[in-house]
Design a protein around this motif. Structure first.
Motif, PDB file in Angstrom:
ATOM      1  N   THR A  32       0.860  -1.181   0.000  1.00 39.30           N
ATOM      2  CA  THR A  32       0.000   0.000   0.000  1.00 39.30           C
ATOM      3  C   THR A  32       0.898   1.233   0.000  1.00 39.30           C
ATOM      4  O   THR A  32       1.845   1.319   0.771  1.00 39.30           O
ATOM      5  N   GLN A  33       0.588   2.174  -0.892  1.00 40.14           N
ATOM      6  CA  GLN A  33       1.443   3.349  -1.063  1.00 40.14           C
ATOM      7  C   GLN A  33       0.602   4.618  -0.967  1.00 40.14           C
ATOM      8  O   GLN A  33      -0.450   4.723  -1.607  1.00 40.14           O
ATOM      9  N   ALA A  46      -3.671  10.565  -1.083  1.00 42.33           N
ATOM     10  CA  ALA A  46      -4.168   9.589  -2.051  1.00 42.33           C
ATOM     11  C   ALA A  46      -3.401   8.280  -1.907  1.00 42.33           C
ATOM     12  O   ALA A  46      -2.220   8.262  -1.559  1.00 42.33           O
ATOM     13  N   ARG A  47      -4.118   7.186  -2.172  1.00 38.32           N
ATOM     14  CA  ARG A  47      -3.488   5.871  -2.229  1.00 38.32           C
ATOM     15  C   ARG A  47      -3.236   5.527  -3.685  1.00 38.32           C
ATOM     16  O   ARG A  47      -4.091   5.747  -4.545  1.00 38.32           O
ATOM     17  N   ILE A  48      -2.065   5.000  -3.978  1.00 39.26           N
ATOM     18  CA  ILE A  48      -1.736   4.611  -5.346  1.00 39.26           C
ATOM     19  C   ILE A  48      -2.316   3.226  -5.617  1.00 39.26           C
ATOM     20  O   ILE A  48      -2.011   2.258  -4.912  1.00 39.26           O
ATOM     21  N   ASP A  49      -3.173   3.147  -6.635  1.00 39.81           N
ATOM     22  CA  ASP A  49      -3.780   1.883  -7.054  1.00 39.81           C
ATOM     23  C   ASP A  49      -3.447   1.660  -8.524  1.00 39.81           C
ATOM     24  O   ASP A  49      -4.198   2.069  -9.414  1.00 39.81           O
ATOM     25  N   THR A  54      -6.280   7.072  -5.708  1.00 44.17           N
ATOM     26  CA  THR A  54      -7.582   7.090  -5.043  1.00 44.17           C
ATOM     27  C   THR A  54      -7.516   8.027  -3.851  1.00 44.17           C
ATOM     28  O   THR A  54      -6.680   7.856  -2.950  1.00 44.17           O
ATOM     29  N   LEU A  55      -8.389   9.027  -3.836  1.00 42.16           N
ATOM     30  CA  LEU A  55      -8.394   9.968  -2.721  1.00 42.16           C
ATOM     31  C   LEU A  55      -8.715   9.244  -1.420  1.00 42.16           C
ATOM     32  O   LEU A  55      -9.547   8.326  -1.385  1.00 42.16           O
ATOM     33  N   PRO A  77      -6.421   9.626 -12.717  1.00 42.51           N
ATOM     34  CA  PRO A  77      -5.314   8.962 -13.416  1.00 42.51           C
ATOM     35  C   PRO A  77      -3.972   9.418 -12.837  1.00 42.51           C
ATOM     36  O   PRO A  77      -3.735  10.625 -12.695  1.00 42.51           O
ATOM     37  N   LEU A  78      -3.148   8.476 -12.478  1.00 43.44           N
ATOM     38  CA  LEU A  78      -1.884   8.818 -11.829  1.00 43.44           C
ATOM     39  C   LEU A  78      -1.036   9.726 -12.720  1.00 43.44           C
ATOM     40  O   LEU A  78      -0.354  10.634 -12.231  1.00 43.44           O
ATOM     41  N   ALA A  79      -1.084   9.516 -14.011  1.00 42.97           N
ATOM     42  CA  ALA A  79      -0.265  10.298 -14.934  1.00 42.97           C
ATOM     43  C   ALA A  79      -0.615  11.775 -14.917  1.00 42.97           C
ATOM     44  O   ALA A  79       0.226  12.631 -15.227  1.00 42.97           O
ATOM     45  N   SER A  80      -1.856  12.094 -14.558  1.00 44.64           N
ATOM     46  CA  SER A  80      -2.275  13.499 -14.551  1.00 44.64           C
ATOM     47  C   SER A  80      -2.398  14.069 -13.138  1.00 44.64           C
ATOM     48  O   SER A  80      -2.769  15.236 -12.973  1.00 44.64           O
ATOM     49  N   ALA A  81      -2.096  13.279 -12.117  1.00 47.92           N
ATOM     50  CA  ALA A  81      -2.210  13.751 -10.736  1.00 47.92           C
ATOM     51  C   ALA A  81      -1.098  14.756 -10.438  1.00 47.92           C
ATOM     52  O   ALA A  81       0.046  14.595 -10.882  1.00 47.92           O
TER      53      ALA A  81
END
Length: 303
Positions: A32-33, A46-49, A54-55, A77-81
């Motif tokens: 879990t990150q 946010a948690r990285i999934d 994910t907020l 989307p992680l790429a645009s976070a």
């Protein structure tokens, strides 16, 4: 008073046993990150999934790492976070100096008899995805791969045997250092100016934080390894068994000097292999990867 047990380990057979055992088993699943991001103009957790963020309902990394909060329905989307530095508001950043015997040797410094620390400014900290781009007042920029811990519960004068109870999370950390700003002459003496060398604006990335339980067994057995690569070439690789002062000793010692609060970060020192030892310093475009066994790799580009 902190004992000097670690010096017995350094001088005698204990450290040799630790080194023999310092082979970390591969992690069987992704940890879990957690990261800090900017969402709708405000900091959020946010948690990285996978490829999404994910907020999380927690308002701090320390809370998320200690099991507080839960996932929200919003994913990005992680790429645009918009990833922020992984440092909670008002957190202290403390760093261990000369905490590996062979690093002290390459720096031509004696091994400290008690933990030696310095503070790093929040302004030095950058997101794990950001360019390392400090003010261009240096000529010898160096990497220092390290294991960082985050405090999850207030600690004041805690004992060594209770110290793990106060550690919430772990991450990779690059204590980027301007070596040419480190030494300051004062008459016939030279002093170490760690503030100028290590607190430059936009210089220090810290990776995604993972709950300490994910690698707790390896950490407590001192099997966890710290590795650094520059442009794919391995420069550092050592087990935390080689630390002069281990994590419980570090937390206990600091807590006798200053109250540790949730969110505070402690970088536990760098092993040998820094650029200073070989004269190979970083240049624009270099890719530095800091890997802590069992944790996400921290990958940064020199800007």
């Amino acid at each position: 008073m902190l004992s000097r047990r670690s010096f017995v380990a350094v001088a005698g057979a204990a450290i040799l046993v630790d080194r023999v055992q310092a082979q970390t088993a591969p992690t069987s699943h992704a940890p879990t990150q957690f990261v800090r991001i900017s969402h709708q103009g405000k900091p959020a957790i946010a948690r990285i999934d996978g490829d999404k963020a994910t907020l999380w309902s927690s308002t701090s990394l320390a809370d998320a790492l200690t099991g507080k909060g839960q996932a929200k329905t919003t994913t990005i989307p992680l790429a645009s976070a918009d990833i922020l530095p992984n440092v909670d508001a008002n957190a202290k950043i403390l760093c261990m100096a000369l905490n590996y015997v062979n690093h002290a040797a390459e720096a031509k410094q004696p091994v400290p008899e008690s933990p030696l620390l310095f503070f790093k400014s929040q302004e030095a900290m950058i997101a794990p995805t950001a360019l390392i781009a400090p003010p261009a007042i240096y000529s010898k920029l160096d990497y220092e791969g390290e294991l960082a811990i985050m405090i999850g519960k207030e600690a004041l004068a805690v004992s060594v045997d209770k110290a793990w109870d106060h550690v919430a999370g772990v991450a990779a950390f690059n204590d980027t250092t301007a070596r040419d700003l480190q030494d300051v002459k004062a008459g016939q003496r030279t002093h170490l100016d760690w503030f100028s060398a290590k607190s430059l604006d936009r210089s220090t990335p810290v990776g995604r934080f993972v709950p300490v339980a994910h690698i707790a067994d390896d950490l407590k057995a001192r099997r966890t390894r710290v590795m650094t690569r520059v442009n794919g070439e391995e420069r550092q690789n050592a087990a935390i068994a080689d630390m002069v002062f281990d994590i419980p000793q570090i937390v206990s010692f600091i807590s006798t000097r200053v109250r540790l609060s949730p969110g505070d970060i402690i970088a536990t020192g760098t092993p040998p292999g820094v650029g200073f030892g070989s004269g190979r310093f970083l240049k624009k475009g270099d890719v530095v990867e800091v890997e802590i066994s069992g944790l996400p790799v921290l990958r940064s580009v020199i800007g």
